[in-house]
Design a protein around this motif. Structure first.
Motif, PDB file in Angstrom:
ATOM      1  N   VAL A 254       4.231   8.523 -21.057  1.00  9.84           N
ATOM      2  CA  VAL A 254       3.229   7.578 -21.532  1.00  9.84           C
ATOM      3  C   VAL A 254       2.016   7.650 -20.595  1.00  9.84           C
TER       4      VAL A 254
ATOM      5  N   ARG B 188      -1.653   6.113 -19.745  1.00 10.07           N
ATOM      6  CA  ARG B 188      -2.563   4.995 -19.955  1.00 10.07           C
ATOM      7  C   ARG B 188      -3.347   4.727 -18.667  1.00 10.07           C
ATOM      8  N   ARG B 189      -4.473   4.055 -18.816  1.00 12.06           N
ATOM      9  CA  ARG B 189      -5.242   3.490 -17.712  1.00 12.06           C
ATOM     10  C   ARG B 189      -5.502   4.487 -16.585  1.00 12.06           C
TER      11      ARG B 189
ATOM     12  N   ALA C  71     -10.006   3.902 -19.701  1.00 17.90           N
ATOM     13  CA  ALA C  71      -9.161   3.727 -20.886  1.00 17.90           C
ATOM     14  C   ALA C  71      -8.699   5.086 -21.395  1.00 17.90           C
TER      15      ALA C  71
ATOM     16  N   SER D 232      -5.000   6.597 -23.897  1.00 17.44           N
ATOM     17  CA  SER D 232      -3.717   6.223 -24.496  1.00 17.44           C
ATOM     18  C   SER D 232      -3.114   7.433 -25.188  1.00 17.44           C
TER      19      SER D 232
END
Length: 233
Positions: A58, A60-61, A74, A76
């Motif tokens: 995963v 993200r960020r 940002a 994703s």
């Protein structure tokens, strides 16, 4: 019986050894830095992320490390095991970040990568008031100008715009005169006394408008219809 003459032996051809070819220097290694580019409020790039494990990853960020500061962006993506995916990334910096190239690093998907941040010039002004009512003649106005961009913004001492009553022909000029030329630095707010000049002879039965430039902003001037019996200011 005469002895036949022997033919002279043919000259041997000596082959000249070929000159060794000059080896070209190896090409420079390509720069592996990620380029994060755009206006300061929206720097974008696409990062190739490889998931070398069997489990899903995963992403993200992302975190951008620039000049001793950490900025969260940002992104994703969910990457299955053994897959490689192009991940779009957006990172916002303060609006006043100077234009130019900056060396940085970015953490994404558990990997820290070298980044070149290429900040584009972003001229932006906020003007208050944005609209004023005016009458024929001269009147004083006070303008508050804030530079919300990342470049220095010069303001001319004298600007003008054609009056418009909605017809096919432009009217005479509406003039805005600052007390002196000014320049607003990024992040700075200045208060500017000025004088607005509305030309005589406008049709009193029509509404006239003009957008007078203040740097890259516009001051909308509205001259309302009036009774012919009204005294002119």
């Amino acid at each position: 019986m005469p002895t036949p003459r022997r033919k002279p032996p043919a000259a041997k051809t000596v082959s000249t050894p070929a000159r060794p070819s000059r080896r070209r220097p190896p090409a420079a290694e390509p720069d592996d830095a990620i380029v994060l580019a755009g206006p300061p409020g929206r720097l974008t790039t696409t990062v190739t992320v490889e998931n070398v494990s069997a489990d899903r990853l995963v992403v993200r960020r992302p975190t951008l490390h620039l000049g001793g500061e950490a900025v969260t962006g940002a992104a994703s993506a969910i990457i299955p095991g053994g897959r490689t995916v192009e991940v779009p990334v957006v990172v916002p910096l303060p609006a006043t970040t100077p234009p130019g190239r900056h060396e940085a690093e970015m953490e994404l998907g558990g990997v820290r990568r070298r980044v070149v941040v290429d900040v584009a010039p972003h001229p932006a002004l906020e003007l208050s008031p944005r609209r004023v009512l005016a009458v024929e003649g001269s009147q004083d106005v006070t303008l508050v100008v804030t530079n919300t961009g990342n470049v220095r913004m010069p303001l001319a001492a004298l600007t003008m715009a054609r009056a418009d009553d909605g017809g096919p022909d432009p009217g005479p000029d509406v003039v805005l005169a600052l007390e002196a030329p000014a320049a607003v630095e990024p992040g700075q707010t200045v208060t500017l006394p000025a004088r607005l000049e509305v030309p005589p002879g406008l049709d009193p039965a029509r509404r006239h408008t003009a957008s007078v430039p203040v740097g890259i902003a516009d001051l909308d001037v509205v001259i309302l219809p009036r009774d012919r019996s009204e005294s002119k200011s």
